[in-house]
Scaffold this motif. Structure first.
Motif: not given
Ligand code: NDP
Length: 243
Positions: A197-208
């Motif tokens: 969740g904290s990783m996803l929050a740092r990705i502007p596209l909000r996904r892996f």
């Protein structure tokens, strides 16, 4: 065959699962004759049945086996150094053995395989191309990824030196640096929902990333559309590295 890679023979390492497996299918579908190298024989057999690729079972952690694999795969027109392992631990608990295991597969093997392939290209005057599969872990201080991040930073450095030394022969070397990509490796590394969740929050596209989204960039870099791209360290990360 027809397609962007018709008549081209491409060696892909770590082809049994994840990004490598999807890349083999994509390259084969676009006309390439793929030579797939990986560890688990059952993965290779099913991949050969699905795509018609040639297969080699090898443990790339073994330096002599890595060089022998490359010799056995010749002649090729392109190389994808994709095989990699992740073993996670806090920095203070990272052992010498873990560090050496990860470096052997993620940095030493790509060098050894590429050396054999590049020597053959230089000898024959072939303008081949290499893609190294790195990670955003080379560019960002990823928690619990001390040895893994070091191995990918080493791989990025190899990419730059290879681009410099092999460029005069018309040989291009580039890397793709994916963010978390939904493969068996990521299932192991990012199964904790709080971490994910904290990783996803740092990705502007909000996904892996999906493995197809990494394989398509690998294919682009291998293709003639990227004929002036050499030495690029290319994030495939939904904007993570600039956020
Ligand atoms: P997977 O673990 O899902 O698949 C890796 C493949 O490489 C497997 O088929 C594995 O075989 C093979 N392999 C591993 N070690 C060796 C070895 N010593 N000799 C031969 N084959 C080996 O990984 P991914 O698809 O996720 O990763 C592919 C690449 O992408 C790696 O370099 C990884 O570091 C990188 N990457 C992955 C990310 C992710 O989030 N998934 C993010 C950024 C980069 P076997 O299973 O039989 O051991």
């Amino acid at each position: 065959g027809t397609g962007r890679f018709a008549g081209r023979r491409i060696l892909v390492t770590g082809a049994g699962k994840g990004i490598g497996r999807v890349a083999v299918a994509m390259l084969a579908a676009e006309g390439a004759e793929v030579v797939a190298a990986s560890r688990a024989p059952d993965d290779l057999e099913s991949l050969a049945a699905e795509t018609g690729c040639r297969i080699h079972a090898v443990d790339l952690a073994d330096a002599a086996a890595a060089a022998a694999l490359a010799e056995a795969a010749l002649p090729v027109d392109a190389l994808v150094n994709n095989a990699g392992i992740a073993e996670l631990a806090p920095f203070v608990d990272t052992t010498a053995e873990m560090f050496d295991r990860i470096m052997a597969v993620n940095a030493r093997a790509p060098m050894l395989v590429a050396q054999v392939v590049a020597r053959d290209w230089i000898r024959r005057g072939v303008k081949g191309t290499i893609v190294n599969v790195s990670s955003i872990a080379s560019l960002w201080g990823t928690p619990d990824h001390a040895a893994y991040g070091a191995s990918k930073a080493a791989l990025d450095s190899l990419t730059m030196t290879m681009a410099q030394e092999l460029g005069p022969f018309g040989i291009r070397t580039n890397s793709v640096n994916p963010v978390v990509t939904l493969t068996p490796m990521a299932e192991r590394a990012w199964s904790d929902p709080a971490k994910a969740g904290s990783m996803l929050a740092r990705i502007p596209l909000r996904r892996f990333a999906q493995p197809e989204e990494v394989a398509s960039v690998i294919a682009f870099l291998l293709s003639d559309a990227a004929s002036m791209v050499n030495g690029a360290i290319l994030p495939v990360d939904g904007g993570f590295t600039v956020a």
